[in-house]
Design an enzyme around this catalytic site. Structure first.
Site, PDB file in Angstrom:
ATOM      1  N   LEU A  66      -8.495 -33.984   5.319  1.00 56.70           N
ATOM      2  CA  LEU A  66      -9.421 -32.908   5.712  1.00 56.70           C
ATOM      3  C   LEU A  66      -9.803 -32.181   4.429  1.00 56.70           C
ATOM      4  O   LEU A  66      -8.926 -31.774   3.659  1.00 56.70           O
ATOM      5  CB  LEU A  66      -8.731 -31.923   6.670  1.00 56.70           C
ATOM      6  CG  LEU A  66      -9.451 -30.585   6.891  1.00 56.70           C
ATOM      7  CD1 LEU A  66     -10.738 -30.767   7.692  1.00 56.70           C
ATOM      8  CD2 LEU A  66      -8.535 -29.599   7.629  1.00 56.70           C
ATOM      9  N   VAL A  92     -13.046 -29.539   2.539  1.00 54.99           N
ATOM     10  CA  VAL A  92     -14.299 -28.792   2.595  1.00 54.99           C
ATOM     11  C   VAL A  92     -14.821 -28.645   1.162  1.00 54.99           C
ATOM     12  O   VAL A  92     -14.033 -28.371   0.240  1.00 54.99           O
ATOM     13  CB  VAL A  92     -14.053 -27.400   3.242  1.00 54.99           C
ATOM     14  CG1 VAL A  92     -15.253 -26.480   3.077  1.00 54.99           C
ATOM     15  CG2 VAL A  92     -13.713 -27.561   4.727  1.00 54.99           C
ATOM     16  N   GLY A 116     -14.129 -20.982   2.998  1.00 52.17           N
ATOM     17  CA  GLY A 116     -13.990 -19.594   3.416  1.00 52.17           C
ATOM     18  C   GLY A 116     -15.036 -19.140   4.425  1.00 52.17           C
ATOM     19  O   GLY A 116     -15.188 -17.951   4.694  1.00 52.17           O
ATOM     20  N   GLY A 124     -15.180 -20.652   7.558  1.00 50.53           N
ATOM     21  CA  GLY A 124     -14.753 -21.106   8.885  1.00 50.53           C
ATOM     22  C   GLY A 124     -14.942 -22.590   9.116  1.00 50.53           C
ATOM     23  O   GLY A 124     -14.641 -23.095  10.205  1.00 50.53           O
ATOM     24  N   GLY A 140     -13.414 -25.294   7.638  1.00 53.63           N
ATOM     25  CA  GLY A 140     -12.146 -26.036   7.758  1.00 53.63           C
ATOM     26  C   GLY A 140     -11.558 -25.872   9.159  1.00 53.63           C
ATOM     27  O   GLY A 140     -11.130 -26.847   9.785  1.00 53.63           O
ATOM     28  N   ASP A 190      -0.618 -34.795   7.445  1.00 52.25           N
ATOM     29  CA  ASP A 190       0.243 -34.777   6.260  1.00 52.25           C
ATOM     30  C   ASP A 190      -0.405 -33.817   5.287  1.00 52.25           C
ATOM     31  O   ASP A 190      -1.432 -34.145   4.693  1.00 52.25           O
ATOM     32  CB  ASP A 190       0.348 -36.173   5.640  1.00 52.25           C
ATOM     33  CG  ASP A 190       1.189 -37.097   6.493  1.00 52.25           C
ATOM     34  OD1 ASP A 190       2.320 -36.703   6.842  1.00 52.25           O
ATOM     35  OD2 ASP A 190       0.705 -38.194   6.833  1.00 52.25           O
ATOM     36  N   TYR A 220      -2.443 -25.245   8.116  1.00 54.51           N
ATOM     37  CA  TYR A 220      -2.191 -25.848   9.434  1.00 54.51           C
ATOM     38  C   TYR A 220      -1.295 -24.945  10.290  1.00 54.51           C
ATOM     39  O   TYR A 220      -1.514 -24.812  11.495  1.00 54.51           O
ATOM     40  CB  TYR A 220      -1.570 -27.239   9.273  1.00 54.51           C
ATOM     41  CG  TYR A 220      -2.542 -28.235   8.676  1.00 54.51           C
ATOM     42  CD1 TYR A 220      -3.717 -28.558   9.342  1.00 54.51           C
ATOM     43  CD2 TYR A 220      -2.302 -28.831   7.441  1.00 54.51           C
ATOM     44  CE1 TYR A 220      -4.635 -29.450   8.794  1.00 54.51           C
ATOM     45  CE2 TYR A 220      -3.206 -29.724   6.889  1.00 54.51           C
ATOM     46  CZ  TYR A 220      -4.366 -30.030   7.571  1.00 54.51           C
ATOM     47  OH  TYR A 220      -5.280 -30.902   7.032  1.00 54.51           O
TER      48      TYR A 220
HETATM   49  C1  COA Z   1      -7.792 -26.191   3.463  1.00 53.87           C
HETATM   50  C2  COA Z   1      -9.301 -26.174   3.663  1.00 53.87           C
HETATM   51  C3  COA Z   1      -9.725 -27.413   4.462  1.00 53.87           C
HETATM   52  C4  COA Z   1      -9.702 -24.887   4.420  1.00 53.87           C
HETATM   53  O1  COA Z   1     -11.097 -24.898   4.637  1.00 53.87           O
HETATM   54  P1  COA Z   1     -11.957 -23.539   4.717  1.00 53.87           P
HETATM   55  O2  COA Z   1     -13.288 -23.905   5.274  1.00 53.87           O
HETATM   56  O3  COA Z   1     -11.944 -22.852   3.410  1.00 53.87           O
HETATM   57  O4  COA Z   1     -11.090 -22.680   5.741  1.00 53.87           O
HETATM   58  P2  COA Z   1     -11.657 -21.721   6.879  1.00 53.87           P
HETATM   59  O5  COA Z   1     -12.687 -20.812   6.280  1.00 53.87           O
HETATM   60  O6  COA Z   1     -12.096 -22.535   8.041  1.00 53.87           O
HETATM   61  O7  COA Z   1     -10.361 -20.910   7.296  1.00 53.87           O
HETATM   62  C5  COA Z   1     -10.015 -20.810   8.663  1.00 53.87           C
HETATM   63  C6  COA Z   1      -8.823 -19.902   8.775  1.00 53.87           C
HETATM   64  O8  COA Z   1      -7.724 -20.464   8.046  1.00 53.87           O
HETATM   65  C7  COA Z   1      -7.209 -19.484   7.137  1.00 53.87           C
HETATM   66  N1  COA Z   1      -6.750 -20.204   5.945  1.00 53.87           N
HETATM   67  C8  COA Z   1      -7.494 -20.893   5.077  1.00 53.87           C
HETATM   68  N2  COA Z   1      -6.704 -21.457   4.124  1.00 53.87           N
HETATM   69  C9  COA Z   1      -5.432 -21.061   4.419  1.00 53.87           C
HETATM   70  C10 COA Z   1      -4.156 -21.298   3.838  1.00 53.87           C
HETATM   71  N3  COA Z   1      -4.013 -22.074   2.766  1.00 53.87           N
HETATM   72  N4  COA Z   1      -3.058 -20.745   4.425  1.00 53.87           N
HETATM   73  C11 COA Z   1      -3.165 -19.980   5.527  1.00 53.87           C
HETATM   74  N5  COA Z   1      -4.337 -19.728   6.139  1.00 53.87           N
HETATM   75  C12 COA Z   1      -5.460 -20.262   5.590  1.00 53.87           C
HETATM   76  C13 COA Z   1      -8.378 -18.575   6.862  1.00 53.87           C
HETATM   77  O9  COA Z   1      -7.923 -17.304   6.446  1.00 53.87           O
HETATM   78  C14 COA Z   1      -9.044 -18.502   8.212  1.00 53.87           C
HETATM   79  O10 COA Z   1      -8.342 -17.618   9.049  1.00 53.87           O
HETATM   80  P3  COA Z   1      -9.045 -16.841  10.283  1.00 53.87           P
HETATM   81  O11 COA Z   1      -9.699 -17.902  11.154  1.00 53.87           O
HETATM   82  O12 COA Z   1      -7.898 -16.164  10.976  1.00 53.87           O
HETATM   83  O13 COA Z   1     -10.034 -15.940   9.656  1.00 53.87           O
HETATM   84  C15 COA Z   1     -10.053 -26.140   2.298  1.00 53.87           C
HETATM   85  O14 COA Z   1      -9.613 -25.037   1.543  1.00 53.87           O
HETATM   86  C16 COA Z   1      -9.912 -27.407   1.466  1.00 53.87           C
HETATM   87  O15 COA Z   1     -10.712 -28.343   1.565  1.00 53.87           O
HETATM   88  N6  COA Z   1      -8.880 -27.442   0.555  1.00 53.87           N
HETATM   89  C17 COA Z   1      -8.675 -28.573  -0.332  1.00 53.87           C
HETATM   90  C18 COA Z   1      -8.162 -29.777   0.424  1.00 53.87           C
HETATM   91  C19 COA Z   1      -6.963 -29.473   1.309  1.00 53.87           C
HETATM   92  O16 COA Z   1      -6.073 -28.729   0.961  1.00 53.87           O
HETATM   93  N7  COA Z   1      -6.956 -30.110   2.488  1.00 53.87           N
HETATM   94  C20 COA Z   1      -5.909 -29.876   3.465  1.00 53.87           C
HETATM   95  C21 COA Z   1      -5.367 -31.147   4.002  1.00 53.87           C
HETATM   96  S1  COA Z   1      -4.393 -32.084   2.865  1.00 53.87           S
END
Ligand code: COA
Length: 171
Positions: free
Chosen positions: A94, A96, A102, A104, A106, A130, A140
């Site tokens: 997964l 973004v 940031g 919404g 993800g 994972d 997660y």
């Molecule tokens: C992790 C990832 C997918 C999150 O995507 P994003 O679009 O920035 O996240 P969102 O804006 O949808 O966040 C949704 C919610 O999760 C929370 N959140 C985001 N990252 C978080 C983290 N690391 N720990 C806890 N909460 C988190 C946000 O605060 C938000 O909370 P809310 O709905 O209560 O306001 C993105 O940062 C990413 O691509 N990271 C790099 C790859 C990665 O780590 N993938 C994960 C799988 S291995």
């Protein structure tokens, strides 16, 4: 949570995979170089969120897997049939694009993966992931996933939870 107007689709050759940058090179490389082969071999399905016509704002992959019953928390395992494994769906990746983090997206992609898994006619007990590191695991957990007691970066969410919600809203 307000999500910009993204369109969800199966990954297609016309989508621009080269421009995608999640800030994680292994996740970028997987989309650029590996996922098409995995799709052809039927070891993964890849769903993308599109901003505009072909710009990939985020992606995730799904595939079948199984969970060893003994790896689940005892309180959950004891309520399941005594088979060695339980069927599950694995979200292998997964990510973004940094430009869209940031907002919404993800969370929306995760919700789509859960809904897709819960809607499947092929039964699966849970969606499992994972996490690549502790920060990803926290993401997660924020969404209700439970870590396996012996493997804190492997997390699962029972689909019966989301199925119950869907049945309640479709009546
Ligand atoms: C992790 C990832 C997918 C999150 O995507 P994003 O679009 O920035 O996240 P969102 O804006 O949808 O966040 C949704 C919610 O999760 C929370 N959140 C985001 N990252 C978080 C983290 N690391 N720990 C806890 N909460 C988190 C946000 O605060 C938000 O909370 P809310 O709905 O209560 O306001 C993105 O940062 C990413 O691509 N990271 C790099 C790859 C990665 O780590 N993938 C994960 C799988 S291995």
């Amino acid at each position: 949570m307000s999500v910009a107007p993204f369109r969800l689709a199966l990954l297609d050759t016309k989508h621009d995979r080269a421009a995608f940058d999640s800030g994680s090179e292994p996740l970028n490389r997987y989309l650029r170089e590996q996922v098409s082969q995995d799709i052809r071999r039927r070891v993964a399905a890849c769903f993308v969120a599109l901003a505009g016509e072909n710009c990939i704002a985020g992606y995730y992959t799904l595939a079948s897997t199984s969970l060893l019953l003994t790896k689940l928390p005892a309180s959950i395992g004891k309520k399941l049939p005594r088979y060695p494994t339980v069927p599950a769906i694995r979200m292998g990746r997964l990510a973004v694009d940094q430009e869209f983090k940031g907002q919404g997206l993800g969370g929306a992609l995760l919700a789509d993966a859960l809904d897709r898994s819960a809607r499947s006619e092929i039964a699966a007990y849970a969606l499992m992931v994972d996490a690549k590191d502790a920060v990803a695991a926290a993401f997660y957990q924020h969404h209700g996933f439970i870590a396996l007691p012996d493997s804190p970066l492997a997390l699962f969410l029972p689909l019966v939870t989301t199925q119950g919600l869907r049945m309640a809203t479709s009546q």
